[in-house]
Write a protein that holds these residues in place. Structure first.
Motif, PDB file in Angstrom:
ATOM      1  N   ALA A 209      73.904  43.102  15.055  1.00 53.66           N
ATOM      2  CA  ALA A 209      73.634  42.271  16.227  1.00 53.66           C
ATOM      3  C   ALA A 209      72.186  41.801  16.189  1.00 53.66           C
ATOM      4  CB  ALA A 209      73.891  43.069  17.500  1.00 53.66           C
ATOM      5  N   ALA A 210      71.974  40.593  16.636  1.00 52.60           N
ATOM      6  CA  ALA A 210      70.614  40.076  16.757  1.00 52.60           C
ATOM      7  C   ALA A 210      70.041  40.553  18.082  1.00 52.60           C
ATOM      8  CB  ALA A 210      70.617  38.553  16.679  1.00 52.60           C
ATOM      9  N   SER A 211      69.439  41.714  18.057  1.00 50.70           N
ATOM     10  CA  SER A 211      68.917  42.314  19.281  1.00 50.70           C
ATOM     11  C   SER A 211      67.619  43.047  18.974  1.00 50.70           C
ATOM     12  CB  SER A 211      69.933  43.305  19.858  1.00 50.70           C
ATOM     13  OG  SER A 211      69.966  44.482  19.069  1.00 50.70           O
ATOM     14  N   LEU A 222      58.916  41.163  10.795  1.00 51.25           N
ATOM     15  CA  LEU A 222      59.128  39.901  11.486  1.00 51.25           C
ATOM     16  C   LEU A 222      57.928  39.575  12.362  1.00 51.25           C
ATOM     17  CD1 LEU A 222      62.829  40.327  12.668  1.00 51.25           C
ATOM     18  CD2 LEU A 222      62.017  39.065  10.664  1.00 51.25           C
ATOM     19  N   SER A 223      57.528  38.316  12.336  1.00 48.94           N
ATOM     20  CA  SER A 223      56.451  37.883  13.222  1.00 48.94           C
ATOM     21  C   SER A 223      56.998  37.749  14.639  1.00 48.94           C
ATOM     22  CB  SER A 223      55.898  36.538  12.747  1.00 48.94           C
ATOM     23  OG  SER A 223      56.857  35.518  12.976  1.00 48.94           O
ATOM     24  N   PRO A 224      56.131  37.729  15.640  1.00 46.88           N
ATOM     25  CA  PRO A 224      56.613  37.510  17.020  1.00 46.88           C
ATOM     26  C   PRO A 224      57.416  36.221  17.153  1.00 46.88           C
ATOM     27  CG  PRO A 224      54.361  38.312  17.046  1.00 46.88           C
ATOM     28  CD  PRO A 224      54.691  38.043  15.604  1.00 46.88           C
ATOM     29  N   ASP A 225      57.002  35.164  16.441  1.00 43.23           N
ATOM     30  CA  ASP A 225      57.746  33.903  16.504  1.00 43.23           C
ATOM     31  C   ASP A 225      59.131  34.047  15.890  1.00 43.23           C
ATOM     32  OD1 ASP A 225      55.669  32.646  17.781  1.00 43.23           O
ATOM     33  OD2 ASP A 225      54.874  31.676  15.979  1.00 43.23           O
ATOM     34  N   LEU A 230      65.004  34.317  16.542  1.00 42.81           N
ATOM     35  CA  LEU A 230      66.263  34.980  16.224  1.00 42.81           C
ATOM     36  C   LEU A 230      66.979  35.451  17.487  1.00 42.81           C
ATOM     37  CD1 LEU A 230      65.202  37.009  13.066  1.00 42.81           C
ATOM     38  CD2 LEU A 230      66.622  34.951  13.142  1.00 42.81           C
ATOM     39  N   LEU A 231      66.234  35.978  18.422  1.00 44.20           N
ATOM     40  CA  LEU A 231      66.859  36.423  19.671  1.00 44.20           C
ATOM     41  C   LEU A 231      67.483  35.260  20.431  1.00 44.20           C
ATOM     42  CD1 LEU A 231      64.230  39.037  20.911  1.00 44.20           C
ATOM     43  CD2 LEU A 231      66.527  39.501  20.064  1.00 44.20           C
ATOM     44  N   ARG A 241      70.580  38.679   6.482  1.00 44.33           N
ATOM     45  CA  ARG A 241      70.558  37.221   6.549  1.00 44.33           C
ATOM     46  C   ARG A 241      71.161  36.829   7.904  1.00 44.33           C
ATOM     47  NH1 ARG A 241      68.976  34.717   2.085  1.00 44.33           N
ATOM     48  NH2 ARG A 241      69.111  35.775   0.064  1.00 44.33           N
ATOM     49  N   PHE A 242      70.347  36.265   8.768  1.00 35.65           N
ATOM     50  CA  PHE A 242      70.773  35.951  10.129  1.00 35.65           C
ATOM     51  C   PHE A 242      71.493  34.606  10.173  1.00 35.65           C
ATOM     52  CE2 PHE A 242      67.510  39.106  10.708  1.00 35.65           C
ATOM     53  CZ  PHE A 242      67.979  39.850  11.780  1.00 35.65           C
ATOM     54  N   TYR A 243      72.584  34.568  10.915  1.00 39.46           N
ATOM     55  CA  TYR A 243      73.377  33.350  11.026  1.00 39.46           C
ATOM     56  C   TYR A 243      73.558  32.988  12.494  1.00 39.46           C
ATOM     57  CZ  TYR A 243      76.948  37.017  11.449  1.00 39.46           C
ATOM     58  OH  TYR A 243      77.652  38.144  11.820  1.00 39.46           O
ATOM     59  N   ASP A 244      73.780  31.677  12.728  1.00 40.10           N
ATOM     60  CA  ASP A 244      73.954  31.201  14.098  1.00 40.10           C
ATOM     61  C   ASP A 244      75.431  31.220  14.473  1.00 40.10           C
ATOM     62  OD1 ASP A 244      75.118  28.968  12.894  1.00 40.10           O
ATOM     63  OD2 ASP A 244      73.318  27.725  13.116  1.00 40.10           O
ATOM     64  N   ASP A 245      75.767  30.650  15.621  1.00 40.78           N
ATOM     65  CA  ASP A 245      77.147  30.705  16.112  1.00 40.78           C
ATOM     66  C   ASP A 245      78.107  29.845  15.297  1.00 40.78           C
ATOM     67  OD1 ASP A 245      77.157  32.526  18.373  1.00 40.78           O
ATOM     68  OD2 ASP A 245      75.800  31.110  19.332  1.00 40.78           O
ATOM     69  N   ASP A 246      77.569  29.018  14.406  1.00 41.14           N
ATOM     70  CA  ASP A 246      78.408  28.243  13.495  1.00 41.14           C
ATOM     71  C   ASP A 246      78.528  28.914  12.133  1.00 41.14           C
ATOM     72  OD1 ASP A 246      78.955  26.129  15.300  1.00 41.14           O
ATOM     73  OD2 ASP A 246      76.955  25.300  14.925  1.00 41.14           O
ATOM     74  N   GLY A 247      77.955  30.098  11.986  1.00 36.87           N
ATOM     75  CA  GLY A 247      78.022  30.816  10.717  1.00 36.87           C
ATOM     76  C   GLY A 247      77.052  30.320   9.672  1.00 36.87           C
ATOM     77  N   ARG A 248      76.060  29.545  10.081  1.00 38.57           N
ATOM     78  CA  ARG A 248      75.066  29.017   9.149  1.00 38.57           C
ATOM     79  C   ARG A 248      73.785  29.842   9.234  1.00 38.57           C
ATOM     80  NH1 ARG A 248      75.955  22.967  11.318  1.00 38.57           N
ATOM     81  NH2 ARG A 248      74.956  24.020  13.054  1.00 38.57           N
ATOM     82  N   GLU A 249      73.201  30.098   8.071  1.00 35.53           N
ATOM     83  CA  GLU A 249      71.974  30.885   8.058  1.00 35.53           C
ATOM     84  C   GLU A 249      70.888  30.140   8.820  1.00 35.53           C
ATOM     85  OE1 GLU A 249      69.532  33.674   4.873  1.00 35.53           O
ATOM     86  OE2 GLU A 249      71.164  32.362   4.204  1.00 35.53           O
TER      87      GLU A 249
END
Length: 311
Positions: A209-211, A222-225, A230-231, A241-249
């Motif tokens: 989870a991105a939390s 990770l930098s603060p930015d 990501l949050l 490797r973090f992905y968005d709601d469309d499954g894209r990195e």
């Protein structure tokens, strides 16, 4: 409604709702016990009583079939019982271990990630006679982390279970600069392990989870930015490797600094065994399923229901 039907309803309420015995119902209504039996049967015949049996095995089977159909999965296995904590991890780990044992054969090249969930799986593996198996790490580690990430122990347990040769990726998963990552990937050993990871027909992994509680968020890499972005935008991660709601990195700069199997290479694999449980992983898992990152799924019933509900 005639008086006989009203009496039948009264008998049914006492018997089914209040749990009274037929003798107790007979005394309460001032009738004989055989009459109570007839009254209850009358209530059933008239449709005033409907018996519903909930078989958890059938419920799980329905969830399995719905998941398989919606996401085109080859196999789904569900854990029942506790929906949080260490007991959930153990239950899911035990089921995933059996699935993995069935899918590792002589001469196989198996890609492996790490994390708390996969350590729980590794602990449940039963030594199984195999020959010529190689286990290759699909992502780097997080050295000097305050938490125990268990990547070494996870690899060790898997290799012991299948008498396998380890192909360890002994480098950090994330670098401060993309130039450093490229220089490390140019090393012959690292390049060989990464290529084996790409060639492996099987990948065993979890989703994160991105939390703020995620392992990488607490690593200091990770930098603060980066954290803020990501949050706000990431649905989850696979191989860090973090992905968005469309499954894209998402966050290309972070991707350029990461040593791990790419999501595109994961999607191309024959067997993509994902083990993920817990309500905090619902969003990450739902997106991973929709994006085609998973072919074999092990999760728990509560998570499965919420994943399906998102659609």
């Amino acid at each position: 409604m005639d008086p006989r039907e009203e009496q039948a309803i009264d008998a049914a309420k006492l018997y089914y709702r209040l749990g009274r015995s037929q003798d107790e119902v007979a005394r309460a209504l001032g009738v004989s016990r055989p009459t109570v039996s007839k009254l209850i049967q009358l209530a059933k015949d008239r449709g005033y009583v409907q018996v519903h049996i909930r078989d958890p095995r059938e419920s799980a089977a329905e969830l399995v079939e719905r998941l398989r159909e919606r996401y085109g999965l080859a196999e789904v296995r569900l854990a029942t019982g506790p929906d949080h904590g260490d007991l959930l991890q153990q239950a899911v780990g035990r089921i995933a271990a059996r699935l993995i044992e069935e899918n590792v054969h002589d001469g196989d090249l198996v890609g492996l990630s790490w994390g708390k969930t996969l350590f729980a799986v590794a602990q449940q593996l039963v030594p199984t006679a195999r020959h010529g198996v190689q286990i290759v790490e699909l992502k780097g580690g997080i050295p000097l982390h305050s938490r125990r990430t268990r990547e070494y122990e996870t690899m060790t347990y898997f290799c012991e279970a299948f008498d396998a040769h380890p192909r360890a990726l002994v480098v950090p998963v994330l670098f401060e600069h993309a130039e450093t990552r490229r220089a490390v990937e140019a090393d012959a050993h690292v390049r060989t392990v990464l290529e084996l990871g790409r060639q492996a027909p099987t990948a065993i992994f979890t989703v994160g989870a991105a939390s703020p509680d995620a392992t990488l968020f607490g690593s200091g890499h990770l930098s603060p930015d980066d954290r803020e972005f990501l949050l706000a935008h990431a649905a989850g991660d696979i191989f860090s490797r973090f992905y968005d709601d469309d499954g894209r990195e998402c966050l290309p700069d972070l991707a350029d600094r990461t040593i791990a199997l790419s999501l595109e290479d994961l999607r191309a694999k024959e067997r993509r065994i994902c083990v993920a449980a817990g309500l905090n992983k619902v969003r990450a898992l739902a997106v991973a399923l929709e994006a085609g990152f998973v072919s074999h799924l092990v999760t728990d019933e509560a998570t499965a229901e919420l994943v399906l509900a998102r659609g």
